[in-house]
Design a protein around this motif. Structure first.
Motif, PDB file in Angstrom:
ATOM      1  N   ALA A 109       0.835  -1.207   0.000  1.00 55.85           N
ATOM      2  CA  ALA A 109       0.000   0.000   0.000  1.00 55.85           C
ATOM      3  C   ALA A 109       0.868   1.256   0.000  1.00 55.85           C
ATOM      4  O   ALA A 109       0.561   2.241  -0.694  1.00 55.85           O
ATOM      5  N   ARG A 110       1.960   1.208   0.759  1.00 57.68           N
ATOM      6  CA  ARG A 110       2.855   2.366   0.796  1.00 57.68           C
ATOM      7  C   ARG A 110       3.498   2.603  -0.567  1.00 57.68           C
ATOM      8  O   ARG A 110       3.571   3.743  -1.039  1.00 57.68           O
ATOM      9  N   VAL A 111       3.956   1.497  -1.196  1.00 60.12           N
ATOM     10  CA  VAL A 111       4.564   1.634  -2.520  1.00 60.12           C
ATOM     11  C   VAL A 111       3.551   2.167  -3.529  1.00 60.12           C
ATOM     12  O   VAL A 111       3.863   3.054  -4.354  1.00 60.12           O
ATOM     13  N   ALA A 112       2.320   1.628  -3.459  1.00 57.61           N
ATOM     14  CA  ALA A 112       1.284   2.105  -4.384  1.00 57.61           C
ATOM     15  C   ALA A 112       0.973   3.575  -4.148  1.00 57.61           C
ATOM     16  O   ALA A 112       0.803   4.353  -5.105  1.00 57.61           O
ATOM     17  N   ALA A 113       0.904   3.955  -2.852  1.00 62.46           N
ATOM     18  CA  ALA A 113       0.627   5.359  -2.547  1.00 62.46           C
ATOM     19  C   ALA A 113       1.759   6.261  -3.023  1.00 62.46           C
ATOM     20  O   ALA A 113       1.517   7.351  -3.584  1.00 62.46           O
ATOM     21  N   GLU A 114       2.995   5.806  -2.807  1.00 61.64           N
ATOM     22  CA  GLU A 114       4.132   6.590  -3.270  1.00 61.64           C
ATOM     23  C   GLU A 114       4.139   6.716  -4.791  1.00 61.64           C
ATOM     24  O   GLU A 114       4.421   7.791  -5.334  1.00 61.64           O
ATOM     25  N   LYS A 115       3.823   5.587  -5.463  1.00 64.05           N
ATOM     26  CA  LYS A 115       3.774   5.628  -6.915  1.00 64.05           C
ATOM     27  C   LYS A 115       2.685   6.573  -7.408  1.00 64.05           C
ATOM     28  O   LYS A 115       2.886   7.378  -8.346  1.00 64.05           O
ATOM     29  N   ALA A 116       1.490   6.474  -6.772  1.00 68.02           N
ATOM     30  CA  ALA A 116       0.389   7.351  -7.174  1.00 68.02           C
ATOM     31  C   ALA A 116       0.743   8.812  -6.912  1.00 68.02           C
ATOM     32  O   ALA A 116       0.457   9.700  -7.738  1.00 68.02           O
ATOM     33  N   ALA A 117       1.369   9.046  -5.749  1.00 66.72           N
ATOM     34  CA  ALA A 117       1.762  10.417  -5.435  1.00 66.72           C
ATOM     35  C   ALA A 117       2.801  10.928  -6.431  1.00 66.72           C
ATOM     36  O   ALA A 117       2.742  12.098  -6.863  1.00 66.72           O
ATOM     37  N   LYS A 118       3.734  10.067  -6.807  1.00 60.93           N
ATOM     38  CA  LYS A 118       4.755  10.465  -7.768  1.00 60.93           C
ATOM     39  C   LYS A 118       4.134  10.762  -9.131  1.00 60.93           C
ATOM     40  O   LYS A 118       4.470  11.772  -9.784  1.00 60.93           O
ATOM     41  N   GLU A 119       3.232   9.865  -9.564  1.00 58.98           N
ATOM     42  CA  GLU A 119       2.571  10.094 -10.840  1.00 58.98           C
ATOM     43  C   GLU A 119       1.744  11.377 -10.821  1.00 58.98           C
ATOM     44  O   GLU A 119       1.721  12.149 -11.803  1.00 58.98           O
ATOM     45  N   ALA A 120       1.060  11.608  -9.689  1.00 59.14           N
ATOM     46  CA  ALA A 120       0.266  12.834  -9.580  1.00 59.14           C
ATOM     47  C   ALA A 120       1.168  14.069  -9.619  1.00 59.14           C
ATOM     48  O   ALA A 120       0.841  15.082 -10.273  1.00 59.14           O
ATOM     49  N   ALA A 121       2.306  13.950  -8.919  1.00 58.83           N
ATOM     50  CA  ALA A 121       3.236  15.082  -8.920  1.00 58.83           C
ATOM     51  C   ALA A 121       3.801  15.326 -10.312  1.00 58.83           C
ATOM     52  O   ALA A 121       3.926  16.489 -10.754  1.00 58.83           O
ATOM     53  N   GLU A 122       4.145  14.239 -11.010  1.00 56.04           N
ATOM     54  CA  GLU A 122       4.660  14.401 -12.372  1.00 56.04           C
ATOM     55  C   GLU A 122       3.606  14.988 -13.301  1.00 56.04           C
ATOM     56  O   GLU A 122       3.912  15.859 -14.142  1.00 56.04           O
ATOM     57  N   ALA A 123       2.375  14.511 -13.156  1.00 59.93           N
ATOM     58  CA  ALA A 123       1.300  15.053 -13.998  1.00 59.93           C
ATOM     59  C   ALA A 123       1.084  16.531 -13.706  1.00 59.93           C
ATOM     60  O   ALA A 123       0.885  17.347 -14.637  1.00 59.93           O
ATOM     61  N   LYS A 124       1.110  16.867 -12.424  1.00 61.99           N
ATOM     62  CA  LYS A 124       0.931  18.272 -12.063  1.00 61.99           C
ATOM     63  C   LYS A 124       2.077  19.129 -12.602  1.00 61.99           C
ATOM     64  O   LYS A 124       1.850  20.237 -13.132  1.00 61.99           O
ATOM     65  N   ALA A 125       3.300  18.598 -12.485  1.00 68.00           N
ATOM     66  CA  ALA A 125       4.442  19.344 -13.013  1.00 68.00           C
ATOM     67  C   ALA A 125       4.349  19.516 -14.521  1.00 68.00           C
ATOM     68  O   ALA A 125       4.673  20.590 -15.066  1.00 68.00           O
ATOM     69  N   GLU A 126       3.891  18.459 -15.202  1.00 66.49           N
ATOM     70  CA  GLU A 126       3.737  18.556 -16.654  1.00 66.49           C
ATOM     71  C   GLU A 126       2.674  19.590 -17.017  1.00 66.49           C
ATOM     72  O   GLU A 126       2.835  20.379 -17.974  1.00 66.49           O
TER      73      GLU A 126
END
Length: 337
Positions: free
Chosen positions: A181-198
């Motif tokens: 769950a932590r890895v999934a949350a980190e991955k989702a957070a990273k993807e969200a951050a990358e999408a937001k940055a893009e």
């Protein structure tokens, strides 16, 4: 009477004289006297009797010894000694016990104790045997109880080990689930951050980039094949628009070339800060032929000069001398074509 039994060891038997010998041999004092100059041992007639006596004593001794040995090997026999009558000596019986003053009636229900040394020893042996049996039974019961306790302890230990193993497995499963769950949350957070940055980058670029023209229709795309192009395929993106439609700088840069270019007609080359070149071809006129320009600034007008079939803006994007898809490049800058 002569004995046929063998003589005991160490005893020499002599033969008894016959009847004729008794009659012929009658020694006298003179005949029994030893001859002069020699010592003669006179045989006595009583030798057989003495030998028989010795033999009898030996037999009695042997029998007595064997009897004693046999008696020692035999079990003891209980011998009861009767009680002696009371002779007025203080009321004591022959067994040394005091008589009851109340008479025989009082002793009717009493238990008679064994009398005599051998009987008392036998009773003592019986009590010792009963005690030994009791101890053996007690020891067996104790061993059985110890075995039961050991079995229960082993069962409890096995149950505890099973419970510990199950608890460990549950902890590991919960830990793995938490890690996943932590890895999934980190991955989702990273993807969200990358999408937001893009999105932020695209929004920022959208303010820095502009479409090359307006009121257009895309007619030919990058890579289209055909004999109309000398290279055999289309190297740019065509924006069909009426002649005179403004052609704008897609980003800030400087004009490096402006003029006639054969099949391209009138062409303007805009070089951006990163070295990317934007070619504006088939122009009807050129507004800026040199110097720096900013994004959205009009640098020319749509036309139909060169090798064309109608008015349109032929836009090419080049980097390092090679062409790339203008549509993909414009979209990467946050522009919706």
């Amino acid at each position: 009477m002569a004995s046929n039994s063998p003589a005991p060891e160490g005893i020499e038997l002599q033969e008894a004289p016959t009847a004729g010998a008794w009659g012929e041999w009658n020694p006298t004092e003179d005949s029994a006297r030893p001859p002069r100059g020699k010592h003669r041992v006179v045989k006595q007639r009583g030798g057989l009797a003495r030998s028989s006596t010795v033999l009898g004593v030996g037999v009695i001794a042997a029998v007595g010894a064997s009897g004693i040995a046999t008696a020692q090997d035999r079990p003891q026999v209980a011998i009861s000694i009767p009680s002696l009558p009371d002779f007025g000596l203080g009321g004591e019986g022959g067994d040394g016990q005091h008589a009851d003053a109340e008479g025989p009636a009082a002793d009717a229900g009493a238990v008679t104790k064994p009398t005599g040394i051998i009987a008392q020893q036998a009773a003592g042996h019986g009590d010792a045997g009963a005690t030994l049996v009791g101890r053996i039974l007690q020891q067996a019961e104790s061993q059985e109880s110890a075995a039961d306790s050991q079995t229960r302890a082993q069962a409890e230990r096995a149950a505890q080990e099973a419970a510990a193993a199950e608890a460990k497995a549950q902890r590991e499963a919960a830990q793995k689930e938490a890690d996943d769950a932590r890895v999934a949350a980190e991955k989702a957070a990273k993807e969200a951050a990358e999408a937001k940055a893009e999105q932020e980058r695209i929004a920022k670029l959208a303010g820095s980039y502009s479409l090359p023209t307006s009121a257009y229709t895309l007619t030919s795309h990058y890579g289209d094949a055909g004999s109309m192009w000398s290279s055999g395929h289309h190297t740019g993106l065509d924006f069909a628009a009426p002649t005179g439609t403004p052609a704008k700088a897609v980003a800030g840069g400087k004009i490096t070339s402006a003029g006639w270019s054969g099949a391209y007609g009138y062409r303007i080359v805009l070089e951006l800060e990163d070295g990317t070149e934007i070619w504006y071809c088939h122009l009807s006129s050129m507004s800026v032929t040199s110097g720096s320009v900013s994004a959205g600034e009009t640098i020319g007008r749509v036309g139909a000069t060169g090798n064309v079939t109608g008015p349109h803006l032929h836009l090419e994007v080049r980097k390092g001398g090679s062409t790339m898809d203008p549509l993909a490049w414009l979209e990467s800058k946050g522009l919706s074509v």
